[in-house]
Write a protein that holds these residues in place. Structure first.
Motif, PDB file in Angstrom:
ATOM      1  N   GLY A 114     -38.937  -2.135 -24.853  1.00 54.93           N
ATOM      2  CA  GLY A 114     -37.879  -1.147 -24.929  1.00 54.93           C
ATOM      3  C   GLY A 114     -37.716  -0.550 -26.303  1.00 54.93           C
ATOM      4  O   GLY A 114     -38.320  -0.995 -27.291  1.00 54.93           O
ATOM      5  N   ALA A 115     -36.883   0.485 -26.372  1.00 54.68           N
ATOM      6  CA  ALA A 115     -36.564   1.137 -27.642  1.00 54.68           C
ATOM      7  C   ALA A 115     -35.275   1.931 -27.468  1.00 54.68           C
ATOM      8  O   ALA A 115     -35.005   2.467 -26.387  1.00 54.68           O
ATOM      9  N   ILE A 116     -34.472   1.985 -28.532  1.00 58.40           N
ATOM     10  CA  ILE A 116     -33.265   2.804 -28.558  1.00 58.40           C
ATOM     11  C   ILE A 116     -33.531   3.997 -29.463  1.00 58.40           C
ATOM     12  O   ILE A 116     -33.872   3.832 -30.632  1.00 58.40           O
ATOM     13  N   LYS A 126     -34.827   8.511 -35.137  1.00 60.88           N
ATOM     14  CA  LYS A 126     -34.222   7.237 -35.529  1.00 60.88           C
ATOM     15  C   LYS A 126     -34.388   6.314 -34.341  1.00 60.88           C
ATOM     16  O   LYS A 126     -33.703   6.450 -33.332  1.00 60.88           O
ATOM     17  N   LEU A 127     -35.309   5.373 -34.459  1.00 66.53           N
ATOM     18  CA  LEU A 127     -35.737   4.559 -33.323  1.00 66.53           C
ATOM     19  C   LEU A 127     -35.636   3.077 -33.661  1.00 66.53           C
ATOM     20  O   LEU A 127     -36.054   2.643 -34.735  1.00 66.53           O
ATOM     21  N   PHE A 128     -35.071   2.307 -32.727  1.00 65.66           N
ATOM     22  CA  PHE A 128     -34.978   0.859 -32.877  1.00 65.66           C
ATOM     23  C   PHE A 128     -35.822   0.195 -31.789  1.00 65.66           C
ATOM     24  O   PHE A 128     -35.454   0.254 -30.612  1.00 65.66           O
ATOM     25  N   PRO A 129     -36.950  -0.410 -32.156  1.00 72.57           N
ATOM     26  CA  PRO A 129     -37.758  -1.117 -31.146  1.00 72.57           C
ATOM     27  C   PRO A 129     -37.009  -2.334 -30.612  1.00 72.57           C
ATOM     28  O   PRO A 129     -36.224  -2.966 -31.323  1.00 72.57           O
ATOM     29  N   LEU A 130     -37.252  -2.666 -29.356  1.00 74.63           N
ATOM     30  CA  LEU A 130     -36.666  -3.847 -28.729  1.00 74.63           C
ATOM     31  C   LEU A 130     -37.797  -4.811 -28.388  1.00 74.63           C
ATOM     32  O   LEU A 130     -38.687  -4.489 -27.596  1.00 74.63           O
ATOM     33  N   VAL A 131     -37.756  -5.987 -28.993  1.00 74.33           N
ATOM     34  CA  VAL A 131     -38.827  -6.976 -28.849  1.00 74.33           C
ATOM     35  C   VAL A 131     -38.311  -8.154 -28.026  1.00 74.33           C
ATOM     36  O   VAL A 131     -37.399  -8.869 -28.448  1.00 74.33           O
ATOM     37  N   ASP A 132     -38.898  -8.363 -26.872  1.00 75.52           N
ATOM     38  CA  ASP A 132     -38.475  -9.431 -25.960  1.00 75.52           C
ATOM     39  C   ASP A 132     -38.893 -10.790 -26.516  1.00 75.52           C
ATOM     40  O   ASP A 132     -40.076 -11.116 -26.591  1.00 75.52           O
ATOM     41  N   GLY A 147     -32.332  -6.095 -32.065  1.00 75.93           N
ATOM     42  CA  GLY A 147     -33.489  -5.588 -31.341  1.00 75.93           C
ATOM     43  C   GLY A 147     -34.743  -6.395 -31.580  1.00 75.93           C
ATOM     44  O   GLY A 147     -35.675  -6.356 -30.779  1.00 75.93           O
ATOM     45  N   ASN A 148     -34.782  -7.152 -32.674  1.00 77.39           N
ATOM     46  CA  ASN A 148     -35.985  -7.923 -33.004  1.00 77.39           C
ATOM     47  C   ASN A 148     -36.078  -9.253 -32.264  1.00 77.39           C
ATOM     48  O   ASN A 148     -37.146  -9.879 -32.271  1.00 77.39           O
ATOM     49  N   ASN A 149     -34.968  -9.706 -31.669  1.00 80.56           N
ATOM     50  CA  ASN A 149     -35.037 -10.924 -30.852  1.00 80.56           C
ATOM     51  C   ASN A 149     -34.255 -10.720 -29.551  1.00 80.56           C
ATOM     52  O   ASN A 149     -33.451 -11.527 -29.145  1.00 80.56           O
ATOM     53  N   TRP A 150     -34.552  -9.611 -28.951  1.00 76.25           N
ATOM     54  CA  TRP A 150     -33.913  -9.125 -27.724  1.00 76.25           C
ATOM     55  C   TRP A 150     -34.203 -10.084 -26.568  1.00 76.25           C
ATOM     56  O   TRP A 150     -35.282 -10.655 -26.463  1.00 76.25           O
ATOM     57  N   GLY A 195     -25.135   0.874 -38.638  1.00 73.39           N
ATOM     58  CA  GLY A 195     -25.636   1.657 -37.517  1.00 73.39           C
ATOM     59  C   GLY A 195     -26.744   0.998 -36.724  1.00 73.39           C
ATOM     60  O   GLY A 195     -27.382   1.648 -35.884  1.00 73.39           O
ATOM     61  N   ARG A 196     -26.968  -0.290 -36.952  1.00 71.14           N
ATOM     62  CA  ARG A 196     -28.024  -0.995 -36.229  1.00 71.14           C
ATOM     63  C   ARG A 196     -27.452  -1.657 -34.977  1.00 71.14           C
ATOM     64  O   ARG A 196     -26.303  -2.118 -34.966  1.00 71.14           O
ATOM     65  N   PRO A 197     -28.256  -1.735 -33.900  1.00 66.55           N
ATOM     66  CA  PRO A 197     -27.757  -2.275 -32.631  1.00 66.55           C
ATOM     67  C   PRO A 197     -27.538  -3.781 -32.677  1.00 66.55           C
ATOM     68  O   PRO A 197     -28.304  -4.522 -33.299  1.00 66.55           O
ATOM     69  N   VAL A 198     -26.487  -4.213 -32.013  1.00 70.87           N
ATOM     70  CA  VAL A 198     -26.152  -5.628 -31.872  1.00 70.87           C
ATOM     71  C   VAL A 198     -25.961  -5.902 -30.383  1.00 70.87           C
ATOM     72  O   VAL A 198     -25.161  -5.233 -29.719  1.00 70.87           O
ATOM     73  N   PHE A 199     -26.697  -6.885 -29.867  1.00 73.11           N
ATOM     74  CA  PHE A 199     -26.637  -7.224 -28.455  1.00 73.11           C
ATOM     75  C   PHE A 199     -25.835  -8.509 -28.259  1.00 73.11           C
ATOM     76  O   PHE A 199     -26.135  -9.534 -28.852  1.00 73.11           O
ATOM     77  N   GLY A 200     -24.811  -8.419 -27.410  1.00 70.13           N
ATOM     78  CA  GLY A 200     -24.032  -9.600 -27.094  1.00 70.13           C
ATOM     79  C   GLY A 200     -22.847  -9.779 -28.017  1.00 70.13           C
ATOM     80  O   GLY A 200     -22.680  -9.090 -29.021  1.00 70.13           O
TER      81      GLY A 200
END
Length: 349
Positions: A114-116, A126-132, A147-150, A195-200
């Motif tokens: 994935g990517a945002i 402005k792209l944030f890779p999502l690494v499973d 995104g680096n430990n998605w 401005g960086r994504p945070v999951f959870g």
């Protein structure tokens, strides 16, 4: 009067410049359309090819082509409508979009990609890779991630809520998981001060649920039998995330691959910055003896009949859901790797 005319002319000029800056030129559209045609072929190959090596190669090429095309100025406004193997969802406020898809090594190993892509004022990328990284944890529900430990999911729904003047984007995702069970995720996405994504995060209140209220719950997972077809969606009229209540068909609730829908529904309601667990979405239930049951859901030994459970779930949906149905998400991926029934129909979600 002259000053007013000058001001209006300047305003119209600025608006025209702004609109022009946020559109793709004919040349850029032609280039991206050509790239998309090639990406569509590789997108199919990363699902349909017979060997894992071929699928992995197609996936790698697809990623490179996607990033290259997104570097085109104002690429955010190109929809990539023909990429049927890739989910694309937009934030309700159009501030970003998420691409997500999955790669299968075999019928028991699935990993998401994935990517945002953020919307930018100057059209730059402005792209944030999502690494499973889900295979490196045994407790995916208890951690806040980047995104680096998605954790990994194919996203098919997004709900925007606000609390204390901050926006929170709740994602609904699908994960083929393995050959015995499927997972669906509810996860809150936010952005930090940089401005960086945070999951959870601490956005779930499970006071009446099975999860210990004192336990850390950063995201919610619904795991069920591969053929269970459990549903999880946001109902706009109810303003609630609604999903199937599950029971074990073999009376082994600790084994998630035995869990199937039983016709009831649970959910989450956003209250004061948290998704609060709702045990009974539909309060009305018939009393014992009020409803005929020509085909019992359980046999004489107490074992559940999965087919009848699914049929009962379908009947309950028709009877109880509001007239306006939640939007049906796009299928995440077409089927190839058997026996994974990937997005075999809209009921997958």
């Amino acid at each position: 009067m002259t000053q007013i005319r000058t001001f209006l002319l300047l305003l119209v000029t600025l608006v025209a410049i702004s609109v022009s800056a946020q559109t793709l030129s004919p040349q850029a559209k032609a280039y991206m359309r050509k790239e998309e045609d090639s990406m569509r072929n590789y997108g199919r190959q990363m699902i349909m090819e017979k060997t894992a090596t071929q699928r992995f190669t197609a996936d790698s090429v697809f990623i490179r082509m996607l990033v290259r095309s997104l570097k085109t100025p104002n690429s955010f406004y190109y929809p990539f409508d023909s990429l049927e193997t890739v989910s694309r969802i937009y934030a309700p406020d159009s501030s970003f979009r998420i691409f997500s898809w999955q790669w299968a090594r075999d019928e028991d190993y699935f990993r998401q990609r994935g990517a945002i892509q953020m919307k930018t004022s100057d059209g730059s990328l402005k792209l944030f890779p999502l690494v499973d990284m889900s295979e490196f944890t045994t407790a995916p529900q208890d951690s806040i991630r980047t995104g680096n430990n998605w954790i990994g999911a194919i996203y098919y729904g997004i709900v925007m809520k606000t609390f204390n003047n901050k926006k929170y984007y709740t994602l609904l995702g699908y994960d083929d998981n393995n050959m015995r069970s499927t997972k669906k995720w509810i996860e809150v996405l936010s952005f930090d001060e940089s401005g960086r994504p945070v999951f959870g995060g601490p956005y779930f209140s499970m006071k009446d649920g099975k999860v210990n209220p004192s336990a850390s719950l950063a995201r919610y997972c619904l795991e069920y039998k591969k053929e269970g077809r459990a549903r999880m969606n946001y109902d706009q009229e109810m303003d609630m995330i609604v999903y199937d209540h599950l029971i074990s068909e073999s009376n082994e609730p600790d084994k998630q691959f035995t869990m199937v829908p039983d016709g009831d529904y649970q959910g989450f309601k956003w209250q004061n910055g948290k998704w609060v667990f709702i045990d009974k979405v539909f309060d009305y239930k018939l009393k014992d003896g009020e409803a005929p049951m020509p085909s019992p859901i359980k046999d004489a030994t107490g074992k559940s009949d999965e087919l009848r459970l699914i049929e009962q779930s379908e009947k309950n949906i028709q009877k109880n859901q509001p007239a306006k149905q939640p939007a049906t998400p796009a299928k995440p991926l077409p089927k190839k790797v058997s026996p994974k029934k990937q997005a075999k129909d809209n009921d997958t979600y």
